[in-house]
Write an enzyme that holds these catalytic residues in place. Sequence first.
Site, short mmCIF file in Angstrom:
data_model
loop_
_atom_site.label_atom_id
_atom_site.label_comp_id
_atom_site.label_asym_id
_atom_site.label_seq_id
_atom_site.Cartn_x
_atom_site.Cartn_y
_atom_site.Cartn_z
N CYS A 105 6.98 -32.51 -3.81
CA CYS A 105 6.01 -33.60 -3.97
C CYS A 105 4.60 -33.10 -3.66
CB CYS A 105 6.34 -34.78 -3.06
SG CYS A 105 5.17 -36.14 -3.22
N THR A 138 5.41 -2.66 7.57
CA THR A 138 5.54 -3.15 6.19
C THR A 138 6.95 -2.96 5.66
OG1 THR A 138 4.76 -1.04 5.39
CG2 THR A 138 3.13 -2.79 5.63
N CYS A 168 22.02 -39.03 -1.71
CA CYS A 168 21.06 -38.14 -1.04
C CYS A 168 21.72 -37.45 0.13
CB CYS A 168 19.83 -38.93 -0.59
SG CYS A 168 18.60 -37.91 0.24
N CYS A 177 9.88 -34.68 -8.24
CA CYS A 177 11.01 -34.92 -7.34
C CYS A 177 12.25 -35.25 -8.15
CB CYS A 177 10.70 -36.04 -6.34
SG CYS A 177 10.25 -37.62 -7.12
N CYS A 230 12.99 -32.76 -2.57
CA CYS A 230 12.00 -33.66 -3.19
C CYS A 230 10.72 -33.71 -2.38
CB CYS A 230 12.58 -35.05 -3.38
SG CYS A 230 13.22 -35.79 -1.86
N CYS A 268 6.11 3.30 9.11
CA CYS A 268 5.55 3.54 7.78
C CYS A 268 6.67 3.82 6.77
CB CYS A 268 4.57 4.69 7.84
SG CYS A 268 3.79 5.02 6.24
N ASN A 292 0.83 -1.19 0.00
CA ASN A 292 0.00 0.00 0.00
C ASN A 292 0.87 1.24 0.00
OD1 ASN A 292 -0.16 1.68 2.77
ND2 ASN A 292 0.44 -0.44 3.19
N ASN A 340 4.05 4.74 15.83
CA ASN A 340 4.28 4.27 14.46
C ASN A 340 5.61 4.80 13.97
OD1 ASN A 340 4.38 3.88 11.72
ND2 ASN A 340 2.23 4.37 11.34
N PHE A 341 6.63 3.95 14.12
CA PHE A 341 7.97 4.28 13.61
C PHE A 341 8.29 3.38 12.42
CE2 PHE A 341 9.25 5.55 18.20
CZ PHE A 341 8.61 6.78 18.05
#
Lengths: 463, 442
Positions: A385, A200, A375, A347, A381, A134, A73, A131-132
């Site tokens: 899946c 945000t 592996c 996979c 994988c 925005c 926003n 509000n520190f």
Amino acid sequence: MPDLSINFAGIKSPNPFWLASAPPTNSGYQVMKAFDAGWGGAVWKTLGVPVVNVSSRYGSVNYRDKRMMGFNNIELISDRPLADNLREIEEVKKRFPNHAVIASLMVQSRQEWHDIVRDVTNAGSDGIELNFGCPHGMCERGMGSAVGQEPEVLQTIVEWVMEVARIPVIVKLTPNISDITEPALAARRGGANAISLINTIQSIVGVDLDLFAPYPIVDGKGSNGGYCGPAVKPIALNMVKNCAQHPDVRLPISGIGGIETWRDAVEHILLGASSVQVCTAAMHYGFGIIREMTSGLEQYMAEKGFRTIDDMVGRALPNVKHWEDLNLQYKVTASINPEKCIGCQLCYTACEDGAHQAIRLQPGTRTPAIIDENCVGCNLCSLVCPVEQCITMERRDDGTRHQTWKERTAADDIPITFNDERAGGRHHWVPEPAAALGKEREKTLPGKARLYKEVAVKQKITE
Amino acid sequence: MAEYATPTTEQEFAGNFAQLKPLMSNSEAMLESSRCLFCFDAPCIKACPSGIDIPLFIRQINSGNATGAARTIYEANYFGNACGKVCPTEVLCEGSCVYTATGAKPIEIGRLQSHATRKVMDQGKHLFQPGAATGFRVAVIGAGPAGISCACELRKLGHEVEVFEARSRPSGLTLYGVAPYKITNEETLAEMAYLEAQLGFRVHYNHPISSRPELEKLESEYAAIFLGIGLGHTSALGLPGEERDNCVGAVEFIEQLRIGQQHTAVGRRVIVLGGGNTAMDAASESARLGAERVVLAYRRGKEEMGAYAFEYDLAKSVGVQGLFNVAPLEITGNGKVEGVKFVRTATRNGQVHPVPGSEFVEPCDMVIKATGQAKQTRFLNFIPELQLDSRGRIVFNPATYQTTNPRYFAAGDAANGGAEVVNAAADGKAAAHGIHGFLTKN
């Protein structure tokens, strides 16, 4: 029956779910509707200096058919008159004395801070949130994240507020900073009662491919906005954890960022939050989504035997370690359940191209097989899946040995040269580079359905 | 009371024959394409006779590149739109979708496919152009899926193509033989016009090639000839009374329906003879035209029918009744059809045997014979050195589609004995490469 009520730094609410300071808390009408629906508290949309908003304010990140996986926003703080907001706060508190109403504030001078703190206290607010955070518009005027990014300025303003505050003060932190604990510590030094995070994240959610402009578009132009929604939860969780684990922060944390379900809320709580704030989910689905959150949380607490929220707070923190403290002797490898496999072979291609060539195809079946010795137990994988519990990671070490990088370092047993015998990838099999050329090309690139050989025209019929 | 009232207007006809696979909206396409897993070596591609890269085109739809999706489809199959609608996807691409193994619905590949192709068709967005002229001329006999696909690919390769079509409109059985609820005439013809506008082959309509002199003329004017002639009329059953009024072949009945639409006459009580997909179509169509009672009579058991299960289900859903283990003995009546005399059958060791004394007459006023199409043997015999196999199919080299007469190539029903539109489209296109190789070889 678990008790969902909380006492957050002195602010009481019937459950830990608060609406974050944002469009859903723009008016008494919305806050009353939310409380009616079951929300425990609301942080009022930030009151403060007068602002003017633009038209076209929100942008979205969609993932395939899922909308608003991420959201941003460029809206500013409340553009309604302060007097209206104060009157409505009073009205809400009269009607809902046991719900939490927290006034979010953003002004500039010491006098303005003193005045507005007194105003919202007189209106009946249960707490204050500074509000520190925005990250757009307000910061260009020296407020919001411009404060949150300067710990000394932040501390000074918190001190101004604490000079007159008679109700709990929460400092809301911006994530647009490299170390979140610095502003958290500044808030503590300034005398704040709690912190909330994250605000945000500075973002561009997308670019219009025809107009060559970032979303949301205001008359052909755009600006960076603040990013939130489900996509930011991992960033928020990490920052909540950082603050909760820091030995000197020691403040109650209100967790914010990507909370849409009870599960998201529990994750925040397990990493140290003792209240949670929600915005995007309410903007997407309306206040009614609270019924899923409270019922899920209650069910979880009952199943786990947690009586109160406090019983859960920070329960995952002891298990969040530095990498150097992880057990290098622990070993898992993938296991495919052929009964469940549907044969998509995701996979196989993921491991083949994106990991360690530890899965092979088998003749006569579409179910791939794990090459155990290749592996490394990376999980890829099992993550790709699409079938629940089809690929599982099975423990292969006997669980008796424990050795961390830190311990190896202390024992002088770490690889130190570029080609050190003790390096992890030494002696791990990889295919020859040239073996890749043309491999399964018809499967990887089936595009030209029938691959006709180009035949050069050598002869023409004479007319 | 019949399930459907007899349609008397275009709207009523469209209602009775509502499209089984209607056009997907953008929203539906977004939802459906989002489900695709993008399988490696995807089974759907392998199940498609034309080998369309299905996961790719679905992903292209999903990422907002419908034009790219259409290109992916058309590069593999010139009948991309028609196939999306008329293919038996249940047993091909969709039938192989890995989702079926989870109990979830397969991706609606057919509808997604037509969603993409309709976009480029409706917008007139061209994807192809003819290749640089080679100077070679090729004649294509038959403007069906095989012939048109062959013509398109030959044009792309730079050869000049003339198509000779006996009927007045292109696309063969896609227009004349497919059930109207699978695709409309307009949609079929729109795709043909779309292809012709891009690739510029010429079609001579109402221009049958049916004699040796006509073939000789083609042989003298063209470097190669492609046979996309399909099959012929419904085979005769050899039953007494077969010549009575209202005893018709399914292929002829369906062709009449596609042309006449709501003006197509159907009986009140219809018996369809046969157990294949054409029989299912003819039965469904009779019911949708307002027949009060439609009986599907087959000489073996239900499970032995050649038709796909979903086709039989579709017929049942419109009220068609199955009558199994019966063999027709005679079409009864007095000038007009009044019934079919059957004998019950029993199958022993795979052989059908009549049960003596079990004869009965099922009354009806129309009989539709869906008992297979004859081969065009008479015409094919005009071509020197052209070999047919024991079942009357043209013998060809499967790599090149070249027949035993080197200048003749063949694909589609005449070569495979009768299959889907998608098979003809895929093979016709492949044959173009065989022809190309033949023409350009020293």
